[in-house]
Design an enzyme around this catalytic site. Structure first.
Site, PDB file in Angstrom:
ATOM      1  N   ARG A 174      47.735  26.529  42.327  1.00  0.00           N
ATOM      2  CA  ARG A 174      48.449  27.379  41.388  1.00  0.00           C
ATOM      3  C   ARG A 174      48.338  28.835  41.842  1.00  0.00           C
ATOM      4  NH1 ARG A 174      46.606  27.324  35.166  1.00  0.00           N
ATOM      5  NH2 ARG A 174      44.646  27.889  36.117  1.00  0.00           N
TER       6      ARG A 174
ATOM      7  N   THR B 286      51.703  34.225  39.674  1.00  0.00           N
ATOM      8  CA  THR B 286      52.942  33.690  39.070  1.00  0.00           C
ATOM      9  C   THR B 286      52.649  32.450  38.228  1.00  0.00           C
ATOM     10  OG1 THR B 286      53.360  32.208  40.920  1.00  0.00           O
ATOM     11  CG2 THR B 286      54.277  34.428  41.074  1.00  0.00           C
TER      12      THR B 286
ATOM     13  N   ASP C  96      37.326  25.166  35.252  1.00  0.00           N
ATOM     14  CA  ASP C  96      38.067  24.805  36.460  1.00  0.00           C
ATOM     15  C   ASP C  96      37.511  23.490  37.014  1.00  0.00           C
ATOM     16  OD1 ASP C  96      38.771  24.587  39.313  1.00  0.00           O
ATOM     17  OD2 ASP C  96      39.691  26.537  39.001  1.00  0.00           O
TER      18      ASP C  96
ATOM     19  N   ASP D 146      36.487  23.468  40.839  1.00  0.00           N
ATOM     20  CA  ASP D 146      35.259  24.221  41.101  1.00  0.00           C
ATOM     21  C   ASP D 146      34.038  23.466  40.576  1.00  0.00           C
ATOM     22  OD1 ASP D 146      36.344  26.335  42.466  1.00  0.00           O
ATOM     23  OD2 ASP D 146      36.601  27.595  40.685  1.00  0.00           O
TER      24      ASP D 146
END
Ligand code: URA
Length: 219
Positions: free
Chosen positions: A109, A113, A207, A210
């Site tokens: 991602r 944006t 996340d 992660d």
């Protein structure tokens, strides 16, 4: 928990074992090794629901006692993790679906944006006409998932043969997926409240990539 009745293609698997393990997974202090194990275990449990509609055919089987009737999968399933976090969930899927082939789609991602950027597509040659399980633990905005399914359809997959599996989903992601591909079934362990300004799922689990690989920055 959010209302699921607005999404006919959504199945939230709220089995007690999944609820228990997902709660441990969400905890901010769950260590990487346990996070990895829990994701794998929930992936295996969700696979039972995600594969419920796999086509089977009748076969004869000879037991040590006598002949009888059995069943076998009619087509070889394809599991497609969306990298990187999807790999952790795919480990669980494959632990109970060793018959499957595996394709990989790498999408990250763009943090500015928030749009998906594709960096890898590696699929077996015969994508069309077989059941496909796309796996990504977090269905947040839905951009990566919609992108991955679009790639698969361009390679010959039929939307009605695709199941999207996630651990935690946001209403935005479910809405985006349902709008783009109404016949894709979505199997998830939880429908959360929504997204924050960084497009992380709330309450979510942070996340997933992660946490799965221990690449979290310590601040
Ligand atoms: N991806 C993640 O890993 N976590 C989120 O909450 C949203 C997207």
């Amino acid at each position: 928990m959010a209302d699921t009745s607005a999404y006919p293609s959504l199945i939230v698997v709220d089995h007690p074992l999944i609820r228990h393990k997902l709660t441990l997974l969400r905890r901010h202090d769950t260590p990487t090794s346990m996070f990895r194990m829990l994701m794998k275990e929930i992936g295996a449990l969700l696979t039972l629901e995600a594969t419920r509609t796999l086509p089977v055919e009748v076969v004869g089987v000879k037991t040590p006692v006598c002949g009888t009737q059995g069943w076998q999968l009619s087509e070889k399933p394809l599991v497609v993790p969306i990298l990187r976090a999807g790999l952790g969930l795919a480990d669980g899927v494959l632990s109970v679906l060793s018959e499957a082939d595996v394709g990989h789609i790498g999408v990250y991602r763009d943090e500015e944006t928030l749009h998906p950027v594709e960096y890898l597509v590696r699929l077996p040659p015969n994508v069309g006409g077989r059941p496909i399980l796309v796996v990504d633990p977090m269905l947040a905005t839905g951009c990566s998932g919609v992108h991955a399914i679009d790639v698969l359809i361009r390679h010959g997959a039929r939307p009605e043969s695709i199941v999207f599996m996630s651990l935690v989903s946001a209403p935005d992601g479910i809405a985006a997926m349902s709008l783009a591909f109404p016949s894709v079934r979505i199997v998830t362990a939880a429908l959360d409240e929504g997204l924050n300004a960084q497009a992380y799922i709330v309450p979510g689990l942070g996340d997933a990539g992660d946490r799965l690989y221990g690449t979290l920055e310590i601040t």
